[in-house]
Structures are given as C-alpha cells and as structure tokens.
Design a protein around this motif. Sequence first.
Motif, PDB file in Angstrom:
ATOM      1  N   ARG A  27     -38.305  -2.630  73.213  1.00  0.00           N
ATOM      2  CA  ARG A  27     -39.452  -3.536  73.300  1.00  0.00           C
ATOM      3  C   ARG A  27     -39.344  -4.614  72.231  1.00  0.00           C
ATOM      4  N   LYS A  28     -39.350  -5.827  72.689  1.00  0.00           N
ATOM      5  CA  LYS A  28     -39.141  -6.969  71.798  1.00  0.00           C
ATOM      6  C   LYS A  28     -40.456  -7.340  71.118  1.00  0.00           C
ATOM      7  N   VAL A  29     -40.841  -6.536  70.149  1.00  0.00           N
ATOM      8  CA  VAL A  29     -42.082  -6.772  69.409  1.00  0.00           C
ATOM      9  C   VAL A  29     -41.789  -6.798  67.916  1.00  0.00           C
TER      10      VAL A  29
ATOM     11  N   SER B 139     -47.032  -1.734  72.291  1.00  0.00           N
ATOM     12  CA  SER B 139     -45.790  -2.511  72.381  1.00  0.00           C
ATOM     13  C   SER B 139     -45.425  -2.771  73.842  1.00  0.00           C
TER      14      SER B 139
ATOM     15  N   ILE C 288     -47.612  -5.633  75.016  1.00  0.00           N
ATOM     16  CA  ILE C 288     -47.174  -6.906  74.439  1.00  0.00           C
ATOM     17  C   ILE C 288     -45.866  -7.350  75.089  1.00  0.00           C
ATOM     18  N   ALA C 289     -44.925  -6.441  75.213  1.00  0.00           N
ATOM     19  CA  ALA C 289     -43.621  -6.781  75.791  1.00  0.00           C
ATOM     20  C   ALA C 289     -43.773  -7.295  77.223  1.00  0.00           C
TER      21      ALA C 289
ATOM     22  N   GLY D 116     -46.270  -8.976  78.343  1.00  0.00           N
ATOM     23  CA  GLY D 116     -47.004 -10.240  78.383  1.00  0.00           C
ATOM     24  C   GLY D 116     -48.506 -10.102  78.543  1.00  0.00           C
TER      25      GLY D 116
ATOM     26  N   ASN E  95     -50.652 -10.997  73.484  1.00  0.00           N
ATOM     27  CA  ASN E  95     -49.700 -11.633  72.568  1.00  0.00           C
ATOM     28  C   ASN E  95     -49.726 -11.007  71.180  1.00  0.00           C
ATOM     29  N   ARG E  96     -50.927 -10.780  70.669  1.00  0.00           N
ATOM     30  CA  ARG E  96     -51.062 -10.241  69.312  1.00  0.00           C
ATOM     31  C   ARG E  96     -52.166  -9.199  69.291  1.00  0.00           C
TER      32      ARG E  96
ATOM     33  N   ARG F 162     -45.328 -10.277  69.989  1.00  0.00           N
ATOM     34  CA  ARG F 162     -44.033 -10.386  70.630  1.00  0.00           C
ATOM     35  C   ARG F 162     -43.041 -11.004  69.654  1.00  0.00           C
TER      36      ARG F 162
ATOM     37  N   GLU G  48     -39.947 -13.405  68.756  1.00  0.00           N
ATOM     38  CA  GLU G  48     -39.437 -14.651  69.342  1.00  0.00           C
ATOM     39  C   GLU G  48     -37.970 -14.485  69.699  1.00  0.00           C
TER      40      GLU G  48
END
Lengths: 319, 319
Positions: free
Chosen positions: B10-12, B115, B118-119, B121, B124-125, B160, B162
């Motif tokens: 997970r890109k968080v 996560s 968030i991953a 979409g 966002n936060r 997320r 960047e």
Amino acid sequence: MKSSQKAQFRKVKILSMGKALASQKLSFGGQARYRLGNGQTILDLAQQAGEQALRAARLTIRDIDCIVCAMATPLQAIPCNGALVHERMAKGLGIPSMDINTTCTSFISALDVLSYMIASGRYNRVLILSGDTASAALNPNQKESYELFSDGATACILARAEEGEDSAILYSSQKTWSEGAHDTEIRGGCGLKPAFCLNEGNQEDYYFDMKGPRILKLCAKKLPSFLEQSFKETGISRRDIRLVIPHQASKALGVIMPRLGFPAGTYIDLVSEYGNLVSASVPFALCKTIEEGKIQRGDLALLLGTAAGLTANLMLLRY
Amino acid sequence: MKSSQKAQFRKVKILSMGKALASQKLSFGGQARYRLGNGQTILDLAQQAGEQALRAARLTIRDIDCIVCAMATPLQAIPCNGALVHERMAKGLGIPSMDINTTCTSFISALDVLSYMIASGRYNRVLILSGDTASAALNPNQKESYELFSDGATACILARAEEGEDSAILYSSQKTWSEGAHDTEIRGGCGLKPAFCLNEGNQEDYYFDMKGPRILKLCAKKLPSFLEQSFKETGISRRDIRLVIPHQASKALGVIMPRLGFPAGTYIDLVSEYGNLVSASVPFALCKTIEEGKIQRGDLALLLGTAAGLTANLMLLRY
C-alpha cells in the motif's frame, strides 16, 4: 455511475446473513420490543446469528479470515467485543478480530471499511457481527427511549464477488457532525466517568440519554444535502433504488423518510415490530428484507442511517 | 518482497505525528509514569497530540478526510470516542469519524485498515488518534499493573505517498487467540456488567486485571511462529529491518524481544521512561523514534505488538 466515482466501486458480495432476537418479548402501546431473558447475553445472540450466517453460506468459522464486531456499545472496557465473540466462535483458531464503531451505523461502516480489504485481496471472507443490549442502560424515567429499544444481534458474511456477478458496493459516504455529540449518550461507566464515580446524585449519567427533538432537528438540517450530494456524485437517482434500508431510529422514521423523498413503500419500517435494535437495526432490516425476497441479487439497495455522534452513513449496495 | 505479497503493498506515508503525556509524573522504583492531572482528560491529550501532528504537516483539520480513534478503551459507552474527539477538533465540519479497536494494538490495526481506504483513493489524509487513561481503572492492590501504566495520547496523519516516494506499508498481519480473552480485562462498567451492578463484593471486576504470567506464556507459544510466518511470506529478514517498534507491554520486553531474535539495540524500549501507554504505546515509540532521527525516510520499521484478546499485530512499514 459517473467515471469520477469508479474509484469507489468494490466488487464484494453479501454471502449470507443471520439474526437473533432476545427471548423476552414486551409490548409498549402495541409496539413489540425484545429484551434479554434471564442469563442471556448479547454474546449468545451474536453467536446464534453468526452460526446461522455460516450455515446459510455452507461455511464453517475456519473459512472466515476476519471477525469484526460492529457494535455500538462495549461489552467490557477491555478486551474489545471482537475478542469476546471470538472466544465463543473461534477459540483455538488464530482468526483476527477487531471492533469498528460508529454507534448505530457501525454495520454500514464495517461493510464500508472491510470491503476495501476484501476488494484488495487482503481478506477473502469476513464475518461482521452487530448487536447491542440497550436494555443494560435504559432509564425507566425516560419513556421515549425506554419503550423504543430492543436487544438483538445480526451477522453478515462479506466476500469478494466472483467474475460475472453483479454484486458490489457502488458508493458509500459518512459524515460526523459533533454538534450532536451529546444528544445521544451514556456518559458514565467508562474512561471519562468510571463506575466508581456512580453515586445517588448522578445515576442519570449512567443511563442511556436521548434528546429526541434535538437529534431530529440536526438530522433535518444535515440529511437532505448529505443525500443529494451522494446522488449527484454517483449519478444514481431514487428511481434506481429497489428499496431503502434505513436505521430504525424511532417512530419518526415515517416522518423523516418522506421528507427525504422516500414515500411509504420505498423503505423498510420495522419500528412497531422490533423497535430500534441499535447497531443491529440496519443489518436486521436488511437480513429480513433478503429473507422475504424483497431484494433479489442484482437489485440496488440504499443503506441509510444516523448514529450518535451525530454520524450519518449511506451505502449504495448492489445485492 | 515475494510477488505473492504484492497484493498487500500500500502506497501510503506517515506525514507527521504528535504526542502528549499526562501532566502528573510519578516514579515507581525508579520507573517514570505519567497520570492525568486534576481536571485533565484523555480528550485534552488527544487534541494536543492531534494539533501537534497537524502543525508538523502544515495542515489544518479541514485537510483531513477522516478522524479515527484507535483507542483501547471507551471514554463513554455512547457515542464512540471518534465523535468526542471530533467535538474537540472538528465541530461544525462534517469530517467522518470512527473507532477501530484491537485494544493495545489499535494503532497498528487502524494504520492497516485505513491504508487500504487511502490506497484505493477513498480518502486522501486520515488523522489517527490513540491514547487511553489506564489510571481510570488501575487497581492499587495489583502492584504489577498499578505501577506499569501511563496516560498519554498520540496522533498520526496517514496519506497517500507521492510518485517517486519510497514510503509504503509492505505487509501487515493480525491474529487473535481468544484463549487469552480473560487474561487482560476490565470486566465491569459496560454492557455485560453495568456500573449499576457494582457493589462492595465485586469491586475487583471494575478494575483493570492483568494475569501477567498467563499472557507471557501464551505470547511465548504464539509469537515466534507468527513472526516467522510473516518473514517467510514477505521474504524480508531481520537484517532488512532498521528498527523494531514493539508495544511497550512491560519490563518483560527485554526478555521477549531477544527470544524473538531481536537483541538489545535492534528495538525501542521505553518501559522504564514511560511505562505502558496502552493504545498510545506503539505510536508514542514510533513518534519519538522519528523525532530523534533513528528512523529516516526509506528505512524499514517493524511495528509489533500484543493486545488484550490475545491479539497480535505486525506491520512492515517503509517510513
């Protein structure tokens, strides 16, 4: 569905559900209510509902990847409800358990949150248990709430939908407006006001306390735009929805739903038959609706509810 | 990382953290502990930690899409902790709030669950607040626990990551073994044994109760294979981990960690300085570790903890 909302699409499916009512049946002015019988606990009801859902899906607890308690109230301050239900249903197995809580709409929140874990492949099948024993804290001096609630539990097995199946969560949204944080509460018994602080002068703090008119006013202010925003974002309209499954908050349901554009017959109203089952309210109504064939596979249902907080949850579910 | 585990990636990114200790400092045999000062509540500490995290990320609460309370104990039976913290930090805004609870490892569970949202979409936060006031229920007759716990809170903003950033959750795992459901508990005050049942003969039921030796025995039996399975599934080894951030369960940390293959110096041990901060324990140690530069961006940290349940949580986090 608008393309901007495709990110929300989750290919999940309700495999089966189960429900259990407390054994003692009461009547207040012709309205049926259910309360725990002698020696009965919410754990008995949760286990009963859970086993029913497992049987209906032809699964055993070993097929479940996570046990989630989506209940409004704690059974003990420690451990979490998930661990106590786990002891009844999965003792000796390592299945993870946790609690997800947004009070009365906890079931919708748990469906929402877990659907992302399932869609991503983290879990295959999750057992979501809801249920509360409002009767443990009802105040006999507050007739409005004392005569409203029932004790019961529900279970739902959520899984990934197979290729070719229509089942999915199309969209969900939650809002919390804490202007209403003290309109529905049990102030005492936990961290902020422990049991040891109970005395003859502050007993009311340890009972459930509901400020009905204040809640209705806040709902009337917030819900219409909450709903319209969701319709706007998804491009789905009231016509597309087979049935609305609202939280069975109170007799005011019959007033609020038409104001939200859902006339009688477009939503499920079980208040006179079962009262407000707290966190089990939405899943109990959903389970009953499915059992009675009022929702078929492929039909679009709108789950909608408000909770102490004030929190509102909404989910567009293609069953 | 093995390809079979890519589904878990997970890109968080942890954007920032904050922490707050209760104001009253005590000492037991040279070990520092913190307890709420007069009039102070966990809500004060959660708000303080939350505002610190927002400042550090140069954000305001309006930039947050969801407020999650990952606390071990309820502040009130109703509403959920999320709504009460929301009232302090986000009153008047519609930001959703909810509770996620696996007792002492609630922070890891909340990071884990959120996560995915968030991953995908959905958010966002997210602001994750942990913290408990163990002192509200400590039993002066149970020295082992009475002298162990501190009151405090932490905050974490998860977002997320960047493009081009290394930050990610690589893997996480949870297990619950409810053989230990009654080894750590507060039996009274909530649904199963309400405050009204408190009498002179059952006061112990309303205090925190910890069966230390039983917990240690169950941990010794379960944790080694829990850990080895995760290493096996991810292909990551102890050498790849910059630092382990364990739950600061007790002084036994110094015995358990080497047995799990983590000698002194490879993990954070703050038990003598702060004691067991319950749900704030792991995030407090993580926050301090980041503040002191012991973990840099790109470093791999292992979050590891056990909780009442018995629940174990583990997360491989590339900070």
